[in-house]
Design an enzyme around this catalytic site. Structure first.
Site, short mmCIF file in Angstrom:
data_model
loop_
_atom_site.label_atom_id
_atom_site.label_comp_id
_atom_site.label_asym_id
_atom_site.label_seq_id
_atom_site.Cartn_x
_atom_site.Cartn_y
_atom_site.Cartn_z
CB CYS A 151 -1.03 0.18 1.07
SG CYS A 151 -2.25 -1.34 1.10
CG HIS A 284 -0.90 4.64 5.24
ND1 HIS A 284 -1.30 4.55 3.95
CD2 HIS A 284 -1.30 3.41 5.83
CE1 HIS A 284 -1.30 3.22 3.52
NE2 HIS A 284 -1.27 2.43 4.41
CG HIS A 319 -6.17 1.56 2.28
ND1 HIS A 319 -5.24 2.03 1.50
CD2 HIS A 319 -5.44 0.85 3.18
CE1 HIS A 319 -3.93 1.73 1.61
NE2 HIS A 319 -4.14 1.12 2.68
#
Lengths: 388, 221
Positions: A151, A284, A319
């Site tokens: 990610c 994040h 996300h």
């Protein structure tokens, strides 16, 4: 624990500035940078119930998906998004641009389609095939590579692209990034107990997991000298970057935040900046208990008592995995331009750790300061970018 | 100058180190973990096949370069991985298993290997490699690109030490790269020479033979 071979010398060669001259993206808020910015600033979440596949067996039934895409159709979800984006730009990048494509699972829905219905070829899901398709859509011929770093894929790709420009190896690099919400990905995150049944609430006391989202987009990076020669408008600069690994656990972040702190320290050094030069942080901020705690620990370790405004956009658009760093960079550059730090969508009450860092309100961004962007992923991968 | 200070390789029958001129056979098919790994690797059985080969090749490369490894040590070392098929085998395994369960049960221990960066992630965890970790691919010779990327990162001081390599279902090879400011220890050759060998598009066996010959030549000169 002892660390050997730590580098003491000056970090990175001085060279060309890597500036952003163009960008576009599709997220669950819609097509375009302003649409996404307005969505985040409205405080409205784009995470909603999905009917793309059955979710009865999973932890959650919601995600932030892009309207109008056909799942298991002729084209993969990410290719449909890229086609919409590149249809809007007659020449998204000069022909001699290099391409760096960031993704975790790319066209994984092609594999799903083959295993579910026998149609197509599962091996078409290889990221190299998508690389060629994006290269053709963008109409560029300056060399192409895939960068995949879980990610943190997009921020790692942006770091590589900026390094190519700073070193003089390339003077124009198109960074494209994408990932989509498919049954493969959704079932996997559910199996890891990572999903919140409500829209994700990064840094909130009651957070209990992440919401998946999908996105595709591009950023065109150019050397400052070429941008000037071509009369390009400069939207921002990738001033520094740092990559690291926790070397700790496959799916969970280091509890100490040391790995992310190392990436941030490297990024500051690379930018020739120090802690005082950072005005705000695009975190994040997935909404999982461990990620958000780890990030705040890391920020405290680097910035000490000097609290910085921190926000996450994942409560709004989910996300977006391998695309997250690119989407978040575009929004951070917009925040620098608008001199406004967005609120964290779905954030209501800070937990003890994030008190004074995250906020439910928009805040002014300090003039003449940089933005710090952080991402983390499976395998303990960390990436940090300093943006100006 | 960027030097190559260690090369470790493994296939389904043999494994070895180039600088130390080690070549061992394991034709009985039993993975020789005690001979390859410098300290206990208790849970190696849970790794997917490509991750096991990656960790073995990294272990052999670090041993070849004389780099001390223990559970207590962390290294400012990065790892760039590449291959031709990404995580395709693991993708198929995970999704077939999920479909076989009637689309009700998905297994996290299979899902984590559906990222192409996961095999090098396992190596980073076992060996304490805290530098940059990325997987790269491309339509041209991606092994050359992986070495080039690792060399560029060393030149830019993004890490003190870099590893670059590839792992497919039946083979893996990893290289240890060192920069000028981290000299010391023996080097096989500079990175450009290795890239020239990789550009020849040799079979895995020919590649290992070529590096073994390069090693013999370096000892004579």
């Amino acid at each position: 624990m002892k660390t050997v071979n730590m580098q003491d010398g000056p970090m990175f060669s001085k060279g060309e500035k890597a500036v952003v001259v163009s960008c576009d993206m599709i997220t669950a808020y819609g097509h375009g940078v302003d649409v996404c910015w307005d969505g985040i600033m409205s405080g409205r979440t784009a995470v909603a119930d999905i009917d793309r596949f059955g979710t009865g067996a999973f932890q959650s039934g919601s995600a932030a998906i892009v309207n109008g895409l056909k799942y298991l159709g002729k084209d993969s979800l990410v290719l449909q998004m890229f086609k919409k984006i590149f249809d809007k730009h007659s020449e998204p990048a000069p022909k001699d641009s290099a391409l760096v494509l960031a993704s975790t699972k790319g066209e994984i829905d092609l594999l799903e389609k083959n295993l579910l219905s026998g149609e197509g070829d599962a091996s078409e899901s290889n990221l190299n095939n998508l690389l060629q398709k994006v290269e053709q859509l963008a109409g560029i011929k300056g060399g192409a590579m895939v960068v995949s770093a879980a990610c943190a894929s997009a921020s790692a790709a942006l770091a590589r692209a900026a390094a190519m420009i700073r070193s003089g190896h390339k003077d124009c690099v198109l960074v494209a990034a994408c990932d989509s919400v498919t049954e493969f990905v959704y079932s996997g995150f559910s199996s890891l107990m990572a999903l919140d049944k409500f829209p994700a609430r990064p840094f909130d006391r009651s957070r209990s997991g992440l919401s998946l989202g999908e996105a595709a987009g591009f950023v065109l990076l150019m050397s400052a000298s070429r941008a000037s020669k071509e009369g390009r408008q400069v939207l921002g600069e990738v001033r520094g970057w740092g990559l690291s690994d926790d070397a700790n656990h496959m799916t969970g972040p280091s509890r100490t935040g040391d790995g992310l702190s190392l990436a941030i320290t490297k990024a500051l050094k690379s930018a020739g900046a120090d802690e005082k030069d950072i005005g705000f942080i695009s975190a994040h901020g997935t909404g999982t208990l461990y990620n958000d705690t780890m990030e705040i620990k890391s920020f405290k370790s680097v910035f000490k008592m000097n609290k910085k405004p921190v926000y996450s956009i994942k409560g709004g658009l989910g996300h977006t995995m391998g695309a997250a760093g690119l989407v978040e960079m575009i929004i951070a550059l917009k925040a620098l331009k608008e001199k406004t730090v967005p609120a964290t969508v779905n954030f209501k009450t800070a937990d003890d750790d994030s008190q004074g860092w995250a906020s439910a309100s928009q805040r002014p961004a300090d003039e003449n300061k940089c933005a710090l962007l952080t991402n983390a992923g499976f395998s303990g991968i960390n990436a940090a970018l300093v943006l100006a | 100058m960027i030097s190559i200070t260690g090369i470790g390789w493994i296939n389904e029958e043999e494994y070895g180190c180039i600088l130390n001129e080690i070549k061992e056979s394991y034709k009985d098919g039993v993975f020789p973990k005690k001979k390859i790994f410098p300290f206990s690797y208790k849970n190696i059985g849970r790794l997917d096949h490509v991750s096991r080969l990656t960790c073995a090749a990294v272990a052999l490369a670090l041993k070849d370069a004389g780099i001390e490894c223990s559970p207590e040590l962390k290294h400012d070392a990065g790892i760039i991985s590449t291959n031709t098929s990404g995580s395709f085998d693991s993708d198929m395994l995970y999704f077939r298993d999920y479909l076989d369960s009637g689309r009700t049960l998905s297994r996290g221990n299979l899902f984590i290997y559906t990222l192409p960066s996961s095999p090098s992630g396992e190596a980073a965890i076992y060996f304490g490699l805290q530098g940059p970790l990325i997987y790269i691919a491309g339509k041209n010779n991606s092994m050359v690109n992986a070495l080039r990327t690792a060399a560029e990162m060393l030149r830019d001081n993004e890490a003190s030490l870099m590893l670059a390599g590839t792992a497919e279902a039946d083979r893996a090879i990893y290289f240890v790269l060192k920069g000028e400011c981290n000299s010391g220890g023996e080097a096989l050759c500079n990175c450009d020479e290795v890239m020239k060998v990789l550009e020849k598009d040799l079979s895995f066996k020919e590649l290992v033979d070529e590096f073994q010959n390069l090693r013999k030549g370096s000892k004579v000169s």
